[in-house]
Design a protein around this motif. Structure first.
Motif, short mmCIF file in Angstrom:
data_model
loop_
_atom_site.label_atom_id
_atom_site.label_comp_id
_atom_site.label_asym_id
_atom_site.label_seq_id
_atom_site.Cartn_x
_atom_site.Cartn_y
_atom_site.Cartn_z
N HIS A 66 -47.81 19.67 -4.17
CA HIS A 66 -48.20 19.17 -2.84
C HIS A 66 -48.59 17.70 -2.92
O HIS A 66 -49.61 17.36 -3.53
CB HIS A 66 -49.37 20.00 -2.29
CG HIS A 66 -49.80 19.60 -0.92
ND1 HIS A 66 -48.98 19.74 0.19
CD2 HIS A 66 -50.96 19.06 -0.45
CE1 HIS A 66 -49.63 19.30 1.26
NE2 HIS A 66 -50.83 18.88 0.91
N HIS A 68 -48.57 13.67 -0.71
CA HIS A 68 -48.22 12.67 0.29
C HIS A 68 -48.32 11.37 -0.50
O HIS A 68 -49.40 10.77 -0.55
CB HIS A 68 -49.22 12.65 1.44
CG HIS A 68 -49.67 14.02 1.88
ND1 HIS A 68 -48.88 14.83 2.65
CD2 HIS A 68 -50.80 14.71 1.62
CE1 HIS A 68 -49.53 15.97 2.87
NE2 HIS A 68 -50.68 15.92 2.25
N HIS A 223 -49.70 22.85 5.87
CA HIS A 223 -51.13 22.94 5.53
C HIS A 223 -51.72 24.12 6.31
O HIS A 223 -51.42 24.28 7.49
CB HIS A 223 -51.87 21.68 5.96
CG HIS A 223 -51.42 20.42 5.29
ND1 HIS A 223 -50.35 19.69 5.73
CD2 HIS A 223 -51.91 19.77 4.21
CE1 HIS A 223 -50.20 18.62 4.95
NE2 HIS A 223 -51.12 18.64 4.02
N HIS A 260 -53.72 24.55 0.65
CA HIS A 260 -55.17 24.70 0.84
C HIS A 260 -55.67 26.12 1.12
O HIS A 260 -56.38 26.68 0.30
CB HIS A 260 -55.71 23.71 1.87
CG HIS A 260 -55.28 22.29 1.60
ND1 HIS A 260 -55.27 21.77 0.33
CD2 HIS A 260 -54.81 21.31 2.41
CE1 HIS A 260 -54.84 20.52 0.38
NE2 HIS A 260 -54.54 20.21 1.63
N ASP A 310 -52.06 16.39 -3.86
CA ASP A 310 -52.27 15.98 -2.47
C ASP A 310 -52.11 14.46 -2.32
O ASP A 310 -50.99 14.00 -2.18
CB ASP A 310 -53.65 16.44 -1.99
CG ASP A 310 -53.67 16.75 -0.49
OD1 ASP A 310 -52.68 16.45 0.19
OD2 ASP A 310 -54.68 17.27 0.01
ZN LIG Z 1 -51.92 17.55 2.13
#
Ligand SMILES: [Zn+2]
Length: 445
Positions: A66, A68, A223, A260, A310
């Motif tokens: 995961h 970004h 998410h 998450h 993340d």
């Molecule tokens: Zn995220």
């Protein structure tokens, strides 16, 4: 045919038997691992490039479940701000242009590659530019477009006004992304559909996302239950928990990468486990935000838990250690929250979750040559006893990664980026970050 032979390495395969070769070799032919073993390579050496990997461990490249990557923009801005996500980051994202996202994606991808990450499962705004950056820099990537039908900058006021046209335009961009990039470069770049989160995508739009995924035969990335605000929103709009919303929309299942899942009920946990949904567990960020899912119950129920970094800090080595420490603190036993457990949840297990388990995630013949070399000669990795995985997972730092290969090509060699101008990436990254920050501050006044 190009052939590269790694010799004299401590080879940690992460295969099903967790095979380790103490003084091993591994032969890469073109883009694939041809063979590997213990001792000296006895095959034909004509035309072979030999890499003496003495003093190094050879591991499968990290599969980051995961990311970004452009979100490394926010490092140093959010970590000590309890309201940073909704109050600062989401409004500031509104200032990003396509060109900014391209530049910042290069910066974040370089950070990932330097740490030994060879695959990112990525979801962000302006996914065409994200995919372009990840393609150019040479990392393996699964890319999704961030799809929402709300104004994310207004979420800080708890304003969830829906904008159907906006949602459609993001879905259209996801379709363009799939049509342009899915399967590109020997399958190095693939795509998914990315409904952003259960509260920022209406059920109508989520169902359209599912239709698109089915039409193009790609999976999903989202998410789930990442804040109490999200849970409250779903309850008031639909009378559902976030996981029940996933079931109702058709998103729940083996095709879903779900980040998450912090605020879930016992019945949600059963749904996640029974459906084969993959939980993307971003341990360092959870620790920072003092939020944690009920992982003891999740492990017990058999939920597939894989690690992701993340954003802000893409450090898989720290992430594994946070994974061990925080899970043990939340009652997970030592055998589950272990060095080997976290290494597998950062390599082969996320590869399988992404449907790429037959191509990447472990060092085995016929898999794509995605791997990293780790310098073992520093004091942090000395002494080394009978179980090198324990020593490495508890002590390795991303600065110990010396070389990275993706698809049989060195993307990092002797700690230097081989595919692009690293100095220019850093220069542009800093410049763009200051400009975006400046525009954000100006917009506040
Ligand atoms: Zn995220």
């Amino acid at each position: 045919m190009s052939r590269t032979l790694f010799e004299n390495a401590l080879v940690i395969t992460a295969d099903d038997r967790n095979t380790i070769y103490r003084s091993g070799w591994l032969l890469v032919e073109e883009d694939r691992i041809a063979s590997l073993g213990e001792g000296r390579f006895e095959g034909d050496r004509t035309g072979i490039t030999v890499v003496d990997a003495a003093g190094h461990a050879l591991l499968p490249g990290i599969v980051d479940a995961h990311t970004h990557v452009a979100g490394s923009l926010f490092k140093g801005l959010l970590e000590d701000d309890p309201n940073g996500f909704y109050g600062f980051a989401l409004p500031m994202e509104g200032q990003l242009t396509r060109e900014d996202v391209y530049r910042l994606s290069l910066l974040g991808a370089w950070e990932c590659m330097q740490a030994g990450i060879t695959t990112v499962n990525e979801i962000y705004h302006y996914s065409l530019q994200v995919a372009q950056a990840l393609d150019e820099i040479g990392i393996r990537a699964v890319v999704s477009q961030n799809i929402v039908d709300v104004d994310i900058g207004a979420l800080r006021y708890n304003d969830y006004t829906r904008d159907a046209a906006k949602g459609e335009s993001f879905l259209e961009e996801n379709i363009r992304l799939i049509e342009t990039y899915h399967g590109k470069d020997n399958g190095r770049i693939t795509c998914r559909v990315g409904p952003h989160a259960t509260d920022t995508v209406s059920m109508e739009l989520a169902k359209k996302c599912v239709e698109v995924g089915q039409r193009y035969q790609v999976g999903f990335h989202t998410h789930v239950a990442q804040s109490r605000r999200e849970v409250a929103q779903l309850k008031s709009s639909y009378g559902l928990t976030p996981v029940e919303y996933l079931r109702e929309t058709g998103l729940l299942g083996d095709h879903l990468m779900a980040a998450h899942c912090i605020y879930v009920t016992p019945s949600d946990i059963r749904l996640l486990a029974e459906s084969g949904t993959h939980l993307l567990h971003c341990t360092e960020g959870l620790g920072r935000d003092a939020d944690f899912p009920p992982t003891r119950e999740m492990f017990d129920a058999g939920v597939d838990i894989v690690l992701g970094t993340d954003w802000l800090t893409m450090d898989p080595w720290a992430n594994m250690r946070f994974g061990i420490a925080l899970n043990r603190q939340h009652g997970v036993d030592h055998a589950t929250a272990s060095a080997l457990g976290m290494l597998r949840r950062s390599t082969i297990q996320p590869a399988r979750a992404l449907g790429l388990g037959d191509r990447i995630g472990s060092l085995e013949p016929n898999k794509q040559a995605d791997l990293l070399l780790l310098d073992l000669t520093g004091p942090n990795l000395t002494p080394m006893f009978h179980d090198p995985v324990v020593t490495i997972v508890y002590n390795a730092c991303r600065g110990d990664v010396t070389d990275v290969m993706v698809d049989g090509r060195f993307t990092v060699r002797h700690r230097r980026l081989q595919t692009m101008d690293a100095a220019e990436i850093l220069h542009q990254g800093q410049k763009v970050a200051m400009e975006v920050y400046g525009r954000h501050l100006a917009a506040l006044h």
